[in-house]
Write a protein that holds these residues in place. Structure first.
Motif, PDB file in Angstrom:
ATOM      1  N   UNK A  21      36.616  51.825  49.249  1.00 48.21           N
ATOM      2  CA  UNK A  21      36.273  49.887  49.145  1.00 48.21           C
ATOM      3  C   UNK A  21      35.589  50.650  47.576  1.00 48.21           C
ATOM      4  N   UNK A  22      35.932  49.931  45.884  1.00 48.98           N
ATOM      5  CA  UNK A  22      35.391  49.788  44.998  1.00 48.98           C
ATOM      6  C   UNK A  22      34.431  49.196  44.541  1.00 48.98           C
ATOM      7  N   UNK A  23      33.415  49.013  44.378  1.00 53.59           N
ATOM      8  CA  UNK A  23      32.603  47.968  43.041  1.00 53.59           C
ATOM      9  C   UNK A  23      33.282  47.485  41.924  1.00 53.59           C
ATOM     10  N   UNK A  24      33.025  46.203  42.146  1.00 50.03           N
ATOM     11  CA  UNK A  24      33.581  45.078  41.147  1.00 50.03           C
ATOM     12  C   UNK A  24      33.462  45.596  39.533  1.00 50.03           C
ATOM     13  N   UNK A  25      32.513  46.479  38.843  1.00 52.24           N
ATOM     14  CA  UNK A  25      32.318  47.308  37.736  1.00 52.24           C
ATOM     15  C   UNK A  25      33.998  48.542  37.761  1.00 52.24           C
ATOM     16  N   UNK A  26      34.129  49.317  39.460  1.00 49.07           N
ATOM     17  CA  UNK A  26      34.942  50.601  39.124  1.00 49.07           C
ATOM     18  C   UNK A  26      36.436  50.010  39.432  1.00 49.07           C
ATOM     19  N   UNK A  27      36.591  48.570  39.485  1.00 49.10           N
ATOM     20  CA  UNK A  27      37.597  47.781  39.773  1.00 49.10           C
ATOM     21  C   UNK A  27      37.860  47.469  38.728  1.00 49.10           C
ATOM     22  N   UNK A  28      37.490  47.005  37.843  1.00 52.32           N
ATOM     23  CA  UNK A  28      37.483  46.751  36.338  1.00 52.32           C
ATOM     24  C   UNK A  28      38.040  48.212  35.455  1.00 52.32           C
ATOM     25  N   UNK A  29      36.963  49.203  35.536  1.00 57.67           N
ATOM     26  CA  UNK A  29      37.706  50.062  35.487  1.00 57.67           C
ATOM     27  C   UNK A  29      38.338  51.005  35.416  1.00 57.67           C
ATOM     28  N   UNK A  30      39.164  50.492  36.446  1.00 61.43           N
ATOM     29  CA  UNK A  30      40.758  51.492  36.598  1.00 61.43           C
ATOM     30  C   UNK A  30      41.699  50.218  35.962  1.00 61.43           C
ATOM     31  N   UNK A  31      41.347  48.497  35.715  1.00 59.89           N
ATOM     32  CA  UNK A  31      42.275  47.484  35.401  1.00 59.89           C
ATOM     33  C   UNK A  31      42.724  48.075  34.164  1.00 59.89           C
ATOM     34  N   UNK A  32      40.262  48.311  33.327  1.00 54.82           N
ATOM     35  CA  UNK A  32      40.903  48.641  32.420  1.00 54.82           C
ATOM     36  C   UNK A  32      42.231  49.126  31.683  1.00 54.82           C
ATOM     37  N   UNK A  33      42.470  50.027  32.535  1.00 53.25           N
ATOM     38  CA  UNK A  33      43.362  51.199  32.214  1.00 53.25           C
ATOM     39  C   UNK A  33      44.733  50.720  32.370  1.00 53.25           C
ATOM     40  N   UNK A  34      44.349  50.525  33.645  1.00 53.85           N
ATOM     41  CA  UNK A  34      46.249  50.430  33.950  1.00 53.85           C
ATOM     42  C   UNK A  34      46.491  49.142  33.667  1.00 53.85           C
ATOM     43  N   UNK A  35      45.739  47.874  33.365  1.00 52.40           N
ATOM     44  CA  UNK A  35      46.203  47.029  32.161  1.00 52.40           C
ATOM     45  C   UNK A  35      46.351  46.830  31.120  1.00 52.40           C
ATOM     46  N   UNK A  36      45.017  47.327  30.999  1.00 48.04           N
ATOM     47  CA  UNK A  36      43.997  46.559  29.602  1.00 48.04           C
ATOM     48  C   UNK A  36      44.830  47.474  28.772  1.00 48.04           C
ATOM     49  N   UNK A  37      45.245  48.909  28.490  1.00 50.11           N
ATOM     50  CA  UNK A  37      44.891  49.651  27.957  1.00 50.11           C
ATOM     51  C   UNK A  37      46.737  49.508  26.934  1.00 50.11           C
TER      52      UNK A  37
END
Lengths: 297, 297
Positions: B166-182
């Protein structure tokens, strides 16, 4: 300088460079880093990097100027092995005497580690401070062409499709010219480009690399038939099981050995012509002569 | 000019460019070409190319100068979808209302088509005649970084690993910042770099793209929960089945919608500041306002 001395002097430095580039490219994702490092530092012979660096030496240029191109090549070669070994591709459990990437890390990580090595190869070339923007662009264009859908990947597709039909020896040569030949040719082309070698030198080296690439593949096919698993470090008799088109299956073992010797003789001819042309070439060219020993049976 | 007019004027020309580059990159291997074309020309919304081209328009530069970067981006986005859909990854049968690549062409061809698109992306950028060597090198370095093991692929690995915890919302944002954000950030960064936009313009655009990338992901997660398959064109309720970390699963549907609206508001703020600063920006910025409509619920 013989091959062993050249390797002793240059390969530890190159390996250190390769690993430091990997650390820089993957600063955070530890499991991705582990999977990439497992295959990249997993005991490959580094034939392609060796060809880049030895070409620079033969051309009389600074050898470390070839590190970025050699690293990019080794990254791409390594990714192609990881993806080739996947269950959906050749489905191999062993490579170089060790478990393949997907057996150790799982299939999804192996797919991503391959993708990551392929992507990082272009980052290394684009970011190296030792080459001009113009050289970098030419190297990237050539590498992408050699590794891409008109080069290595076209050869892999031909290979997958060829499983279902009997190829002629000419068709098999065409497949391997792309599948393994393109990256081997790029090795010496990159060395010549970085060294700003003259046209006749570059053409002779390119011919040499064509013969070497072909010999490499015939040797590889023969190894699977002639040698046992302990010697090759991977599951053998595999291609024959799949009814794959190989030199021994098309020419017979004796015919394939004869073809291999012919091709090695042509490669030696290139080296003799180069030796006659270049001052002080004799001991630098020994490295290439000994590289040919890798493909002798 | 509104989004529809901008698309009507530019996207057919861009699509023609995209396809002609594909034909040039794969002159011989017909099945590989087919598989690459199936996914590349398969009805994607072309958000990333649109962002590159609209950024050039907003900066007052020649829009077609962005074609190579936009094409490279779309190649890389497309490869990432093909590999993501593989059985060993998300195991999806449908994408954009059509069968996924491996369902149509088989797994080995899908793997190779993905590898080929990734490789060809760098070839397109390296070989375009419309940009200087220096710009091309900077674009290639940035694209490799955004798509590679410290960008998109790191995010994909985080995502695979995150399935088990289970991720925190901050961790989830980090994942997506790289996965789709980059890649979304790269779209506007590439536009600014090609246009030689000034620093404050580039920084505001980069902020806008950060908010857009986040909104895009929240919207995507919500879509899977709120809309049905007929509307999304792919198998839905899938992420929830896998107990994946999503915005709705961490914040609840109402909480995720509220977060989405907040982020869209921040993106709108960036556009207003840009509009106030640029002469004649008003109608060019409408394109970006309407791109935000894609991510509204």
């Amino acid at each position: 300088m013989n091959l062993r001395e050249f390797q002793a002097e240059w390969m530890p430095r190159f390996d250190a460079y390769l690993y430091s580039e990997l650390r820089a490219a993957v600063p955070e994702q530890e499991n991705l880093h582990k999977a990439m490092a497992y295959s990249l530092m997993g005991g490959g012979k580094r034939i392609r990097p060796l060809l880049v660096l030895a070409t620079l030496a033969l051309a009389g240029r600074e050898i470390s100027d070839g590190f970025a191109a050699a690293a990019a090549l080794e990254y791409i070669h390594t990714y192609s092995l990881i993806h080739d070994d996947l269950p959906a591709m050749d489905d191999d459990d062993y490579r170089r005497g060790r478990l393949t990437s997907h057996k150790v890390f799982g299939e999804s990580t192996a797919i991503l580690a391959g993708d990551a090595l392929l992507t990082a190869a272009f980052e290394i070339l684009a970011e190296t401070p030792t080459l001009s923007a113009d050289k970098k662009i030419r190297l990237i264009a050539l590498l992408a062409k050699a590794a891409g859908p008109d080069g290595m990947i076209a050869g892999q597709m031909d290979d997958v499709e060829g499983e279902e039909k009997r190829l002629t020896i000419e068709e098999l040569k065409q497949v391997h010219d792309k599948k393994t030949g393109a990256l081997i040719r790029f090795s010496v082309t990159a060395g010549c480009l970085i060294a700003e070698a003259d046209g006749s030198f570059a053409r002779e080296m390119e011919q040499f690399s064509r013969h070497l690439g072909l010999a490499y593949q015939i040797h590889n096919d023969l190894k699977d038939v002639v040698l046992d698993e302990a010697q090759t470090g991977k599951t053998t008799h595999h291609d024959a099981d799949l009814n794959k088109n190989t030199y021994p299956s098309l020419l017979g073992v004796a015919g394939a050995i004869q073809e291999l010797n012919t091709v090695i003789g042509q490669a030696e001819g290139c080296l003799e012509r180069l030796a006659a042309r270049i001052d002080d070439a004799e001991n630098k060219i020994d490295v290439f002569r000994e590289i040919l020993d890798y493909v002798r049976i």
